[in-house]
Design an enzyme around this catalytic site. Structure first.
Site, PDB file in Angstrom:
ATOM      1  N   THR A   1      32.420 -45.633 -72.721  1.00  0.00           N
ATOM      2  CA  THR A   1      31.465 -46.096 -71.706  1.00  0.00           C
ATOM      3  C   THR A   1      31.843 -47.478 -71.170  1.00  0.00           C
ATOM      4  OG1 THR A   1      30.082 -46.751 -73.552  1.00  0.00           O
ATOM      5  CG2 THR A   1      29.434 -44.769 -72.385  1.00  0.00           C
TER       6      THR A   1
ATOM      7  N   LYS B   1      26.402 -44.621 -89.865  1.00  0.00           N
ATOM      8  CA  LYS B   1      27.708 -44.611 -89.180  1.00  0.00           C
ATOM      9  C   LYS B   1      28.555 -45.783 -89.670  1.00  0.00           C
ATOM     10  CE  LYS B   1      28.322 -45.899 -84.656  1.00  0.00           C
ATOM     11  NZ  LYS B   1      29.531 -46.725 -84.502  1.00  0.00           N
TER      12      LYS B   1
ATOM     13  N   LYS C   1      37.430 -42.528 -84.363  1.00  0.00           N
ATOM     14  CA  LYS C   1      37.987 -42.102 -83.062  1.00  0.00           C
ATOM     15  C   LYS C   1      39.506 -41.888 -83.134  1.00  0.00           C
ATOM     16  CE  LYS C   1      34.479 -44.687 -80.415  1.00  0.00           C
ATOM     17  NZ  LYS C   1      33.881 -45.533 -81.456  1.00  0.00           N
TER      18      LYS C   1
ATOM     19  N   ASP D   1      46.104 -39.591 -81.730  1.00  0.00           N
ATOM     20  CA  ASP D   1      47.521 -39.707 -82.100  1.00  0.00           C
ATOM     21  C   ASP D   1      48.148 -38.336 -81.869  1.00  0.00           C
ATOM     22  OD1 ASP D   1      49.962 -40.558 -83.448  1.00  0.00           O
ATOM     23  OD2 ASP D   1      48.731 -42.057 -84.470  1.00  0.00           O
TER      24      ASP D   1
ATOM     25  N   ARG E   1      21.292 -52.155 -84.003  1.00  0.00           N
ATOM     26  CA  ARG E   1      20.487 -53.361 -84.164  1.00  0.00           C
ATOM     27  C   ARG E   1      18.968 -53.157 -84.172  1.00  0.00           C
ATOM     28  NH1 ARG E   1      24.284 -56.089 -79.819  1.00  0.00           N
ATOM     29  NH2 ARG E   1      24.360 -53.845 -79.339  1.00  0.00           N
TER      30      ARG E   1
ATOM     31  N   ASP F   1      33.228 -43.113 -87.861  1.00  0.00           N
ATOM     32  CA  ASP F   1      33.482 -43.291 -86.419  1.00  0.00           C
ATOM     33  C   ASP F   1      34.812 -44.016 -86.218  1.00  0.00           C
ATOM     34  OD1 ASP F   1      33.192 -43.632 -83.669  1.00  0.00           O
ATOM     35  OD2 ASP F   1      31.750 -45.273 -83.852  1.00  0.00           O
TER      36      ASP F   1
HETATM   37  O1  C5P Z   1      23.230 -51.962 -82.061  1.00  0.00           O
HETATM   38  P1  C5P Z   1      23.357 -50.789 -81.137  1.00  0.00           P
HETATM   39  O2  C5P Z   1      22.202 -49.811 -81.211  1.00  0.00           O
HETATM   40  O3  C5P Z   1      23.674 -51.200 -79.715  1.00  0.00           O
HETATM   41  O4  C5P Z   1      24.633 -50.009 -81.710  1.00  0.00           O
HETATM   42  C1  C5P Z   1      25.135 -48.878 -81.076  1.00  0.00           C
HETATM   43  C2  C5P Z   1      26.314 -48.327 -81.834  1.00  0.00           C
HETATM   44  O5  C5P Z   1      26.866 -47.247 -81.071  1.00  0.00           O
HETATM   45  C3  C5P Z   1      27.458 -49.318 -82.051  1.00  0.00           C
HETATM   46  O6  C5P Z   1      28.086 -48.974 -83.303  1.00  0.00           O
HETATM   47  C4  C5P Z   1      28.375 -49.046 -80.887  1.00  0.00           C
HETATM   48  O7  C5P Z   1      29.705 -49.372 -81.182  1.00  0.00           O
HETATM   49  C5  C5P Z   1      28.194 -47.532 -80.736  1.00  0.00           C
HETATM   50  N1  C5P Z   1      28.538 -47.002 -79.402  1.00  0.00           N
HETATM   51  C6  C5P Z   1      27.930 -47.457 -78.246  1.00  0.00           C
HETATM   52  N2  C5P Z   1      28.300 -46.932 -77.032  1.00  0.00           N
HETATM   53  C7  C5P Z   1      29.230 -45.975 -76.970  1.00  0.00           C
HETATM   54  C8  C5P Z   1      29.844 -45.491 -78.128  1.00  0.00           C
HETATM   55  C9  C5P Z   1      29.457 -46.041 -79.355  1.00  0.00           C
HETATM   56  O8  C5P Z   1      27.053 -48.304 -78.304  1.00  0.00           O
HETATM   57  N3  C5P Z   1      29.539 -45.467 -75.806  1.00  0.00           N
END
Ligand code: C5P
Length: 239
Positions: free
Chosen positions: A122, A36, A65, A68, A213, A63
């Site tokens: 979220t 992503k 989003k 517009d 992560r 990603d």
């Molecule tokens: O590092 P981690 O597993 O927390 O990363 C989650 C990814 O999913 C990040 O790129 C974050 O921006 C994305 N994301 C999220 N919650 C959402 C939408 C996207 O954590 N509701």
């Protein structure tokens, strides 16, 4: 480990520059995951990085989003498709005309990019909804926007594992649910509030799991990916 058909893990490349993103991608296997690219990395590294990742065989979820007027979103979707991305997204809050314009720009086809929508961020809670004059609880708003997304012919939504069972029940088995906030049972939650393990997310009805992560900061990212894929395969068999 052998290739996974339709890999269900999407590794979030949340890096500040192309070099770091490509270094991590080099440690992964495009047969076992998608990647992503979000707003920060795309703003810094641009289309060239997306094309490099796609050129290395990775399915790329762009990603960005989009949100517009319908004509602008449709043009942006076509531009993303020309980069060879596997998946892209728009905001369901852009409304019916915008969602339909995006779908018309990227007609559904087996080899076309998957087009999904973000329902409600979220990060937003009930008081944010009140302030914006949006009726209902966050759960109700998610379901309403998922229904609109499905009615406009899009391929799925981003949602949390907590929301997935209701969205799955409402929108059916073919609708893709892309679920972030995934953590192993014994891992650090980082800044995520409500997490699910890979097996819990699959049991809840998730199609694809966005994981950042836990893989990108692992000492051996490929071994971690393989472990998670094994867990996902086992959970998928029992679903
Ligand atoms: O590092 P981690 O597993 O927390 O990363 C989650 C990814 O999913 C990040 O790129 C974050 O921006 C994305 N994301 C999220 N919650 C959402 C939408 C996207 O954590 N509701």
């Amino acid at each position: 480990m052998s290739a996974v058909s339709d890999p269900r893990i999407i590794v979030a490349l949340d890096f500040a520059d192309a070099k770091a993103a490509l270094e991590l991608a080099h440690k992964l296997d495009p047969a076992q995951c998608r990647v992503k690219v979000g707003k920060e990395l795309f703003t810094v590294a641009g289309p060239a990085l997306v094309e490099q990742l796609a050129g290395r065989g990775f399915g790329v979820f762009l990603d960005l989003k989009f949100h517009d007027i319908p004509n602008t979103v449709a043009s942006a979707c076509r531009a993303a498709a020309r980069l060879g991305v596997w998946m892209l997204n728009v905001h369901a809050c852009g409304g019916r005309a915008m969602l339909r314009a995006a779908r018309e720009a990227i007609p559904a086809a087996p080899d076309a990019p998957r087009l999904i929508a973000v329902t409600l961020l979220t990060s937003m809670n009930e008081s944010d909804l009140r302030e914006l004059g949006i009726a209902g609880t966050p759960d109700e708003v998610v379901l309403r926007l998922a229904a609109l997304t499905s009615a406009c012919g899009l391929d799925g939504v981003v949602c949390s594992a907590r929301e997935a069972p209701a969205v799955r029940a409402q929108c059916g088995d073919a609708f893709a649910l892309v679920t972030p906030g995934i953590r192993a049972a014994d891992a650090a939650a980082d800044d995520q509030q409500r997490t699910a393990t890979p097996s819990e997310a699959i049991a809840a009805g998730a199609t694809y799991l966005v994981i950042g992560r836990p893989i990108t900061k692992a000492p051996d990212p490929l071994a971690t990916l393989e472990r998670i894929n094994a867990e996902v395969s086992a959970a998928s068999r029992t679903r």
